[in-house]
Design a protein around this motif. Structure first.
Motif, short mmCIF file in Angstrom:
data_model
loop_
_atom_site.label_atom_id
_atom_site.label_comp_id
_atom_site.label_asym_id
_atom_site.label_seq_id
_atom_site.Cartn_x
_atom_site.Cartn_y
_atom_site.Cartn_z
N ILE A 116 -15.73 -7.21 1.40
CA ILE A 116 -15.01 -7.26 2.67
C ILE A 116 -13.61 -7.83 2.45
CG2 ILE A 116 -14.89 -8.44 4.91
CD1 ILE A 116 -17.94 -8.29 5.03
N LEU A 117 -13.53 -8.91 1.69
CA LEU A 117 -12.23 -9.54 1.43
C LEU A 117 -11.30 -8.58 0.69
CD1 LEU A 117 -13.40 -13.11 0.38
CD2 LEU A 117 -12.55 -12.38 2.60
N ARG A 118 -11.82 -7.94 -0.34
CA ARG A 118 -11.01 -7.00 -1.12
C ARG A 118 -10.53 -5.85 -0.23
NH1 ARG A 118 -14.12 -6.87 -5.14
NH2 ARG A 118 -15.53 -5.34 -4.27
N ASP A 119 -11.43 -5.30 0.57
CA ASP A 119 -11.05 -4.21 1.47
C ASP A 119 -9.99 -4.66 2.46
OD1 ASP A 119 -12.90 -2.61 0.19
OD2 ASP A 119 -14.39 -2.70 1.81
N ARG A 120 -10.13 -5.87 2.97
CA ARG A 120 -9.18 -6.37 3.96
C ARG A 120 -7.79 -6.58 3.35
NH1 ARG A 120 -7.44 -5.50 8.50
NH2 ARG A 120 -6.20 -7.20 9.26
N VAL A 121 -7.73 -7.18 2.16
CA VAL A 121 -6.44 -7.38 1.51
C VAL A 121 -5.81 -6.03 1.18
CG1 VAL A 121 -5.32 -8.25 -0.60
CG2 VAL A 121 -6.94 -9.69 0.64
N ASN A 122 -6.64 -5.08 0.74
CA ASN A 122 -6.13 -3.73 0.46
C ASN A 122 -5.55 -3.08 1.70
OD1 ASN A 122 -6.36 -3.18 -2.27
ND2 ASN A 122 -8.49 -2.55 -2.10
N SER A 123 -6.30 -3.10 2.79
CA SER A 123 -5.87 -2.36 3.98
C SER A 123 -4.77 -3.08 4.77
CB SER A 123 -7.06 -2.08 4.90
OG SER A 123 -7.56 -3.27 5.46
N ALA A 124 -4.73 -4.40 4.70
CA ALA A 124 -3.75 -5.15 5.50
C ALA A 124 -2.45 -5.42 4.75
CB ALA A 124 -4.35 -6.47 5.96
N ILE A 125 -2.53 -5.53 3.42
CA ILE A 125 -1.34 -5.91 2.66
C ILE A 125 -0.98 -4.89 1.59
CG2 ILE A 125 -0.27 -7.70 1.22
CD1 ILE A 125 -2.23 -9.72 2.47
N MET A 126 -1.87 -4.72 0.60
CA MET A 126 -1.50 -3.97 -0.59
C MET A 126 -1.21 -2.50 -0.34
SD MET A 126 -2.84 -4.27 -4.49
CE MET A 126 -4.51 -4.49 -4.06
N GLU A 127 -2.08 -1.79 0.36
CA GLU A 127 -1.86 -0.36 0.60
C GLU A 127 -0.63 -0.09 1.46
OE1 GLU A 127 -5.61 1.08 2.05
OE2 GLU A 127 -6.56 0.84 0.08
N PRO A 128 -0.45 -0.81 2.59
CA PRO A 128 0.77 -0.56 3.36
C PRO A 128 2.04 -0.89 2.57
CG PRO A 128 -0.80 -1.84 4.66
CD PRO A 128 -1.34 -1.75 3.28
N LEU A 129 1.98 -1.92 1.74
CA LEU A 129 3.13 -2.28 0.93
C LEU A 129 3.41 -1.21 -0.12
CD1 LEU A 129 5.33 -4.33 0.28
CD2 LEU A 129 3.64 -5.63 -1.05
N ALA A 130 2.38 -0.74 -0.81
CA ALA A 130 2.56 0.32 -1.82
C ALA A 130 3.10 1.59 -1.18
CB ALA A 130 1.23 0.60 -2.53
N ALA A 131 2.62 1.92 0.00
CA ALA A 131 3.09 3.12 0.70
C ALA A 131 4.57 2.99 1.09
CB ALA A 131 2.25 3.37 1.95
N ARG A 132 5.02 1.79 1.24
CA ARG A 132 6.41 1.53 1.65
C ARG A 132 7.39 1.59 0.49
NH1 ARG A 132 10.35 1.31 3.60
NH2 ARG A 132 11.27 -0.03 5.13
N LEU A 133 6.88 1.46 -0.75
CA LEU A 133 7.74 1.39 -1.93
C LEU A 133 8.02 2.78 -2.49
CD1 LEU A 133 6.06 -1.61 -3.76
CD2 LEU A 133 8.12 -1.65 -2.34
#
Length: 186
Positions: A116-133
């Motif tokens: 759950i924690l990994r999924d949440r960090v991925n969906s809330a921070i890492m994936e949106p940030l990667a998509a922005r770069l």
């Protein structure tokens, strides 16, 4: 279902979520029981199970309350390191930490919720940030920046807002901006 019953259900669901958020933030996932949540929310355990399924699913809903980076990812990419730095600096100096982020920090040792924690960090921070770069290795650069963001939450949890004396908030923002610039550069 009539309007009164629907409102009552929504109110009960909200009370349960708020009670769970407070308790997870204060005690962490492993030390909070469904009975404790029910008592805090003035609700029946059966209702908690009906609305959320399990303690694990309730915890996932509590994490979802945090949302994503509010406004941090908006704007020109070249200003992103500064916006991330301001976000982290504000979290470090705030007298009032996010109850959801505190629940996350206090619960991270529980193997039951690592997914759950990994999924949440991925969906809330890492994936949106990667998509922005733009450019090569966007996911790697986003992962390094995410480590800095999540590490700052752990630091604040351990030491509190007084750990870093910030006579000049701008000095901290500038230093963090340089760090994020290095993390995010292609």
């Amino acid at each position: 279902m009539d309007e009164g019953r629907r409102r009552c259900r929504e109110d009960t669901r909200r009370r349960i979520l708020e009670a769970a958020r407070r308790l997870f933030a204060e005690h962490g996932y492993d030390h909070v029981t469904m009975r404790l949540i029910a008592a805090e929310a003035d609700a029946n355990i059966a209702l908690i199970n009906r609305y959320f399924g399990s303690k694990r699913e309730l915890f996932a809903e509590v994490l979802a309350l945090q949302g994503r980076f509010p406004g941090v990812l908006d704007g020109p990419e070249e200003e992103l390191p500064r916006r991330l730095a301001e976000y982290v600096a504000e979290r470090l100096r705030s007298d009032r930490g996010s109850p959801v982020l505190e629940a996350l920090a206090r619960s991270s040792a529980s193997p039951e919720i690592h997914g759950i924690l990994r999924d949440r960090v991925n969906s809330a921070i890492m994936e949106p940030l990667a998509a922005r770069l733009s450019g090569a290795d966007a996911r790697l650069r986003a992962a390094v920046a995410t480590a800095l963001v999540t590490g700052s939450g752990t630091f604040r949890q351990l030491y509190g807002p007084e750990a870093i004396e910030m006579p000049d908030h701008e000095v901290v923002v500038e230093r963090l901006t340089r760090m994020f610039r290095v993390c995010l550069e292609a």
